[in-house]
Design an enzyme around this catalytic site. Structure first.
Site, PDB file in Angstrom:
ATOM      1  N   ASP A 111     -69.868  94.614 -89.106  1.00 41.80           N
ATOM      2  CA  ASP A 111     -69.468  94.170 -90.446  1.00 41.80           C
ATOM      3  C   ASP A 111     -69.509  95.363 -91.395  1.00 41.80           C
ATOM      4  OD1 ASP A 111     -69.154  91.515 -92.206  1.00 41.80           O
ATOM      5  OD2 ASP A 111     -70.361  92.980 -93.321  1.00 41.80           O
ATOM      6  N   ILE A 112     -68.463  95.551 -92.171  1.00 37.78           N
ATOM      7  CA  ILE A 112     -68.389  96.675 -93.115  1.00 37.78           C
ATOM      8  C   ILE A 112     -69.391  96.444 -94.247  1.00 37.78           C
ATOM      9  CG2 ILE A 112     -66.890  98.002 -94.656  1.00 37.78           C
ATOM     10  CD1 ILE A 112     -64.514  97.018 -92.999  1.00 37.78           C
ATOM     11  N   ASN A 165     -63.211  96.094-102.526  1.00 38.42           N
ATOM     12  CA  ASN A 165     -62.114  95.280-103.038  1.00 38.42           C
ATOM     13  C   ASN A 165     -62.196  95.111-104.552  1.00 38.42           C
ATOM     14  OD1 ASN A 165     -60.594  94.719-100.722  1.00 38.42           O
ATOM     15  ND2 ASN A 165     -61.960  93.057-100.098  1.00 38.42           N
ATOM     16  N   HIS A 184     -57.448  95.118-103.352  1.00 34.06           N
ATOM     17  CA  HIS A 184     -57.274  94.678-101.959  1.00 34.06           C
ATOM     18  C   HIS A 184     -56.394  95.624-101.149  1.00 34.06           C
ATOM     19  CE1 HIS A 184     -59.403  90.834-102.227  1.00 34.06           C
ATOM     20  NE2 HIS A 184     -58.917  90.732-103.450  1.00 34.06           N
ATOM     21  N   ASP A 226     -57.431  96.873 -97.543  1.00 36.63           N
ATOM     22  CA  ASP A 226     -56.581  96.841 -96.344  1.00 36.63           C
ATOM     23  C   ASP A 226     -56.529  98.212 -95.674  1.00 36.63           C
ATOM     24  OD1 ASP A 226     -56.071  94.194 -96.831  1.00 36.63           O
ATOM     25  OD2 ASP A 226     -54.064  94.500 -97.664  1.00 36.63           O
ATOM     26  N   ASP A 260     -61.260 102.021 -74.648  1.00 35.55           N
ATOM     27  CA  ASP A 260     -61.191 102.043 -73.176  1.00 35.55           C
ATOM     28  C   ASP A 260     -62.353 101.303 -72.529  1.00 35.55           C
ATOM     29  OD1 ASP A 260     -63.055 103.872 -74.076  1.00 35.55           O
ATOM     30  OD2 ASP A 260     -62.691 105.298 -72.445  1.00 35.55           O
ATOM     31  N   GLU A 287     -63.864  91.230 -92.987  1.00 30.67           N
ATOM     32  CA  GLU A 287     -64.290  92.596 -92.657  1.00 30.67           C
ATOM     33  C   GLU A 287     -65.183  92.617 -91.425  1.00 30.67           C
ATOM     34  OE1 GLU A 287     -67.297  91.119 -95.791  1.00 30.67           O
ATOM     35  OE2 GLU A 287     -65.207  90.784 -95.224  1.00 30.67           O
TER      36      GLU A 287
END
Length: 347
Positions: free
Chosen positions: A226-227, A234, A239, A243, A259, A269
């Site tokens: 989670d950011i 924001n 916004h 983004d 990978d 987020e």
């Protein structure tokens, strides 16, 4: 130019090409008849067909300018007049009335929004066909031609009409094939939209569930990231900036863990990484590397430097059926990491 505009341009180009080919077919037919009737010394029909050649050259100009409805209406009217004149001049047995049947096959290409209009064209042409047949039963033609010549004219008319019908059939088939291809392409686009998040290009929840079904067993590790303080980004920068941050982080995730794990945008987020068949140590190292990379990454939006960090919660298990439980554990680990300073991996 957006996708809708591109689709309109393509459709308009296809429509123009079809109508141009119809007109070229009519030009060849009337040009041939002009020569034929000049040879037979049927003056009225010779001049009429010469005038029709000029008429269809004008129709080409109208079609190039996009006046499809006017052009199609004029073409149907010209065919009706041509047939009526030909039947009156040389009689029913010359086969001119066959053109009414042939032109009815072209109603598929009528560019009218109201679907019943093409059928009105056909209904009128069929009515004219039987009206002319009744008319010729009561009176003689203006030009009385030899039966052999009439038979030759009938064969010429039949060949021209078969050419029109075959053209209509071929073009309709090409159009239907093109429509099927477009439908398949659209279905593929819809599938892509369902499988991948449009902003980040990562898996959606829906496609993540499908990936779970493909897990082969073995050690599973589930990470929720989670950011940190994303709402402030924001609220402060808007916004559009938010983004941008989401796209950048998604790219870093692909680069560091792509990978080893299936990566999903879980919501807002929040991101989810599923490691299958990777050792616990490798998982934690990969997630720590990802965390440090995000912390050191230069996020720059409109010359504004942003310091972005993420907190991760990690859980481990063996069975894919336990994934909901693993998500719950990882979410609890994430909450613990947020509560104790953020920008860390808890597992």
């Amino acid at each position: 130019m957006d996708i809708a505009d591109m689709e309109n341009v393509r459709d308009d180009s296809y429509t123009r090409t079809v109508y141009q080919r119809v007109v070229i077919l009519a030009l060849l037919t009337h040009g041939s008849y002009a020569v034929l009737f000049a040879f037979l010394k049927v003056t009225v029909l010779c001049f009429y067909n010469m005038a029709s050649v000029v008429f269809y050259l004008f129709m080409l100009r109208l079609i190039r300018k996009g006046f499809y409805r006017a052009s199609v209406s004029c073409i149907h009217a010209e065919v009706c007049i041509f047939v009526a004149v030909m039947v009156c001049m040389v009689g029913w047995n010359a086969g001119g009335a066959l053109f009414l049947i042939a032109v009815s096959s072209l109603v598929y290409f009528c560019p009218f929004r109201k679907k019943y209009i093409p059928y009105l064209f056909s209904a009128f042409e069929i009515s004219l066909f039987f009206t002319l047949y009744g008319f010729t039963r009561r009176g003689a033609a203006v030009y009385l031609l030899d039966d052999n010549i009439l038979s030759f004219l009938y064969i010429c008319s039949a060949c021209a009409c078969f050419g029109i019908i075959l053209f209509s059939s071929f073009t309709a088939r090409v159009s239907a094939t093109s429509d099927r291809r477009e439908l398949m392409k659209e279905n593929e686009n819809l599938s892509v939209r369902a499988d991948y998040d449009q902003l980040t290009g990562l898996l959606t929840r829906y496609s993540f569930q499908k990936r779970l079904e493909d897990c082969t067993g073995g050690r599973l590790a589930l990470t929720i990231g989670d950011i940190d303080d994303f709402k402030k980004v924001n609220d402060t920068y808007g916004h559009v900036c938010g983004d941008y941050v989401l796209r950048e982080i998604a790219e870093l995730m692909r680069r560091i863990c792509g990978d080893k794990a299936d990566i999903c945008r879980w919501g807002g987020e929040e991101f989810l990484l599923l490691f299958n068949g990777v050792s616990d140590k490798e998982v934690l190292e990969a997630v720590q590397t990802l965390r440090r990379t995000i912390e050191k990454h230069d996020f720059c939006f409109e010359d504004e430097a942003l310091h972005i960090t993420m907190t991760f919660g990690v859980s481990f298990g063996w069975e894919k059926d336990d994934v909901p439980h693993l998500i719950s554990i990882a979410d609890a680990q994430l909450y613990h990491g947020k509560k104790n300073g953020k920008n860390r991996v808890v597992g």
